[in-house]
Design a protein around this motif. Structure first.
Motif, PDB file in Angstrom:
ATOM      1  N   THR A   1       0.839  -1.193   0.000  1.00  0.00           N
ATOM      2  CA  THR A   1       0.000   0.000   0.000  1.00  0.00           C
ATOM      3  C   THR A   1       0.875   1.244   0.000  1.00  0.00           C
ATOM      4  O   THR A   1       1.824   1.351   0.778  1.00  0.00           O
ATOM      5  CB  THR A   1      -0.898   0.033   1.251  1.00  0.00           C
ATOM      6  N   LEU A   2       0.529   2.184  -0.874  1.00  0.00           N
ATOM      7  CA  LEU A   2       1.223   3.467  -0.921  1.00  0.00           C
ATOM      8  C   LEU A   2       0.217   4.546  -0.560  1.00  0.00           C
ATOM      9  O   LEU A   2      -0.833   4.667  -1.197  1.00  0.00           O
ATOM     10  CB  LEU A   2       1.797   3.743  -2.307  1.00  0.00           C
ATOM     11  N   THR A   3       0.510   5.344   0.454  1.00  0.00           N
ATOM     12  CA  THR A   3      -0.380   6.425   0.879  1.00  0.00           C
ATOM     13  C   THR A   3       0.357   7.746   0.787  1.00  0.00           C
ATOM     14  O   THR A   3       1.455   7.891   1.347  1.00  0.00           O
ATOM     15  CB  THR A   3      -0.853   6.197   2.335  1.00  0.00           C
ATOM     16  N   LEU A   4      -0.238   8.685   0.064  1.00  0.00           N
ATOM     17  CA  LEU A   4       0.301  10.045  -0.021  1.00  0.00           C
ATOM     18  C   LEU A   4      -0.612  10.934   0.809  1.00  0.00           C
ATOM     19  O   LEU A   4      -1.692  11.313   0.362  1.00  0.00           O
ATOM     20  CB  LEU A   4       0.349  10.515  -1.476  1.00  0.00           C
ATOM     21  N   ALA A   5      -0.182  11.264   1.994  1.00  0.00           N
ATOM     22  CA  ALA A   5      -1.043  11.990   2.928  1.00  0.00           C
ATOM     23  C   ALA A   5      -1.371  13.390   2.431  1.00  0.00           C
ATOM     24  O   ALA A   5      -2.506  13.854   2.527  1.00  0.00           O
ATOM     25  CB  ALA A   5      -0.379  12.051   4.301  1.00  0.00           C
ATOM     26  N   TYR A  15       2.098   6.045 -11.976  1.00  0.00           N
ATOM     27  CA  TYR A  15       2.443   5.056 -10.961  1.00  0.00           C
ATOM     28  C   TYR A  15       2.071   3.657 -11.454  1.00  0.00           C
ATOM     29  O   TYR A  15       1.005   3.464 -12.044  1.00  0.00           O
ATOM     30  CB  TYR A  15       1.695   5.341  -9.647  1.00  0.00           C
ATOM     31  N   THR A  16       2.966   2.701 -11.198  1.00  0.00           N
ATOM     32  CA  THR A  16       2.695   1.301 -11.524  1.00  0.00           C
ATOM     33  C   THR A  16       2.990   0.431 -10.314  1.00  0.00           C
ATOM     34  O   THR A  16       3.729   0.838  -9.406  1.00  0.00           O
ATOM     35  CB  THR A  16       3.555   0.823 -12.713  1.00  0.00           C
ATOM     36  N   VAL A  17       2.414  -0.733 -10.337  1.00  0.00           N
ATOM     37  CA  VAL A  17       2.626  -1.706  -9.262  1.00  0.00           C
ATOM     38  C   VAL A  17       3.308  -2.941  -9.855  1.00  0.00           C
ATOM     39  O   VAL A  17       2.877  -3.451 -10.896  1.00  0.00           O
ATOM     40  CB  VAL A  17       1.287  -2.121  -8.604  1.00  0.00           C
ATOM     41  N   VAL A  18       4.349  -3.371  -9.221  1.00  0.00           N
ATOM     42  CA  VAL A  18       5.030  -4.597  -9.630  1.00  0.00           C
ATOM     43  C   VAL A  18       4.749  -5.673  -8.586  1.00  0.00           C
ATOM     44  O   VAL A  18       5.102  -5.525  -7.414  1.00  0.00           O
ATOM     45  CB  VAL A  18       6.553  -4.386  -9.757  1.00  0.00           C
ATOM     46  N   ALA A  19       4.059  -6.726  -8.994  1.00  0.00           N
ATOM     47  CA  ALA A  19       3.771  -7.852  -8.098  1.00  0.00           C
ATOM     48  C   ALA A  19       4.692  -9.010  -8.488  1.00  0.00           C
ATOM     49  O   ALA A  19       4.816  -9.345  -9.676  1.00  0.00           O
ATOM     50  CB  ALA A  19       2.306  -8.275  -8.235  1.00  0.00           C
TER      51      ALA A  19
END
Length: 238
Positions: A1-5, A15-19
């Motif tokens: 999880t990425l959170t930008l407050a 933005y991409t996600v690498v699984a």
């Protein structure tokens, strides 16, 4: 999880996600994050509403000024619309300004003294001695403008922010009138002013069924919005 407050302009991008696991990895499609940075210079410079009203009807235009008091030029143009080829214009519109239920000002035929104010805000001239209506008043908070006349016709109601930029500014405008199909529509115009050429996000609504909850009868069952730029190109519709 990425959170930008608290996202900033530096966070904008794709933005991409690498699984991955022991069998390998896969990269998701890109998600674009755009961060809007408010431009304090951009403001609503003027607002206008053009529509046809019946002999016994009243066009109600609401406006709100936030951040203090602001001189606002208000006009109800009828006879002068003929110069622009508008047929069926109202022959003698008049204006009333309300604070809540209290009428604070009214004008029937505009005073010639305002002719020097029109060019300072980019408003077109009114024919000398015409029966259009106009006034310049200080507004702080929310007010209602009533436009009515001695007979039916097409009328253009305008509100202009005057004077040097300050913390006080036009915040919103609303118009309520009966509309139909074909040419019997309501056209609202607005202009964003910015010395630096910046933009400003606006929330635009056409409320029909939602008015019933406020006790308004005869509401439009299914309103439609179309937004056009200054060249007449449709930008978006809903």
């Amino acid at each position: 999880t990425l959170t930008l407050a608290s996202a900033t302009a530096a966070d904008a991008g794709d933005y991409t996600v690498v699984a991955s696991n022991s069998a390998g990895s896969v990269t998701s499609s890109a998600a674009t994050l755009a961060v809007y940075t408010p431009n304090p210079d951009a403001r609503l410079a003027n607002l206008s509403v053009r529509t046809a009203i019946g002999a016994a009807d009243t066009l109600i235009v609401g406006l709100s000024v936030g951040g203090g008091s602001r001189n606002v030029l208000v006009r109800a143009v009828g006879p002068t619309l003929g110069v622009f080829g508008v047929g069926g214009a109202m022959t003698d519109p008049r204006l009333e300004l309300y604070n809540g239920q209290t009428r604070t000002f009214a004008n029937d035929d505009w005073p010639q003294s305002l002719s020097t104010v029109f060019p300072t805000v980019g408003a077109f001239d009114l024919a000398s001695g015409s029966r259009d209506a106009a006034f310049l008043q200080a507004v702080d908070g929310t007010r209602s403008i009533w436009a009515l006349g001695t007979g039916a016709g097409v009328v253009l109601v305008e509100a202009y922010d005057t004077g040097a930029p300050s913390a006080a500014r036009l915040v919103n405008v609303s118009a309520r009138n009966r509309v139909g199909t074909g040419d019997d529509i309501l056209i609202a115009g607005f202009n964003i002013s910015s010395a630096t050429g910046g933009s400003k996000p606006l929330l635009i609504r056409a409320v029909g069924p939602g008015l019933a909850a406020l006790g308004v009868s005869g509401t439009l069952a299914d309103p439609k919005l179309e937004i056009y730029d200054s060249k007449g190109v449709k930008v978006v519709e809903n």
